[in-house]
Design a protein around this motif. Structure first.
Motif: not given
Length: 84
Positions: A70-82
């Protein structure tokens, strides 16, 4: 008498060396490439696999627990390139 056909070997010797050197160069390049460049199994990152896919696979195989997932999912969502 002993030199019958010797010219044939002399004609093919440069060709033999070119092929031999080419095989050595090909082997060195092929064996020194990074496994991810090959895209083969076990390389961890194939051309169609996203970071989310890797995370899902690791969670499914039991490498990481639910909290880390869950933490990695949140991290990926927050740092996904636009996207443009």
């Amino acid at each position: 008498m002993y030199w019958d056909g010797g010219w044939v070997w002399m004609a093919f010797m440069p060709l033999l060396w070119i092929v031999l050197i080419g095989l050595v160069v090909w082997a060195v390049v092929h064996l020194t490439r990074h496994p991810a460049d090959r895209g083969g199994p076990g390389c961890g990152w194939s051309s169609g696999e996203t970071p989310e896919d890797i995370l899902d696979r690791r969670f499914a195989s039991g490498e990481i627990d639910a909290d880390a997932y869950n933490e990695a999912r949140k991290h990926l969502a927050a740092h996904r390139p636009k996207r443009r």
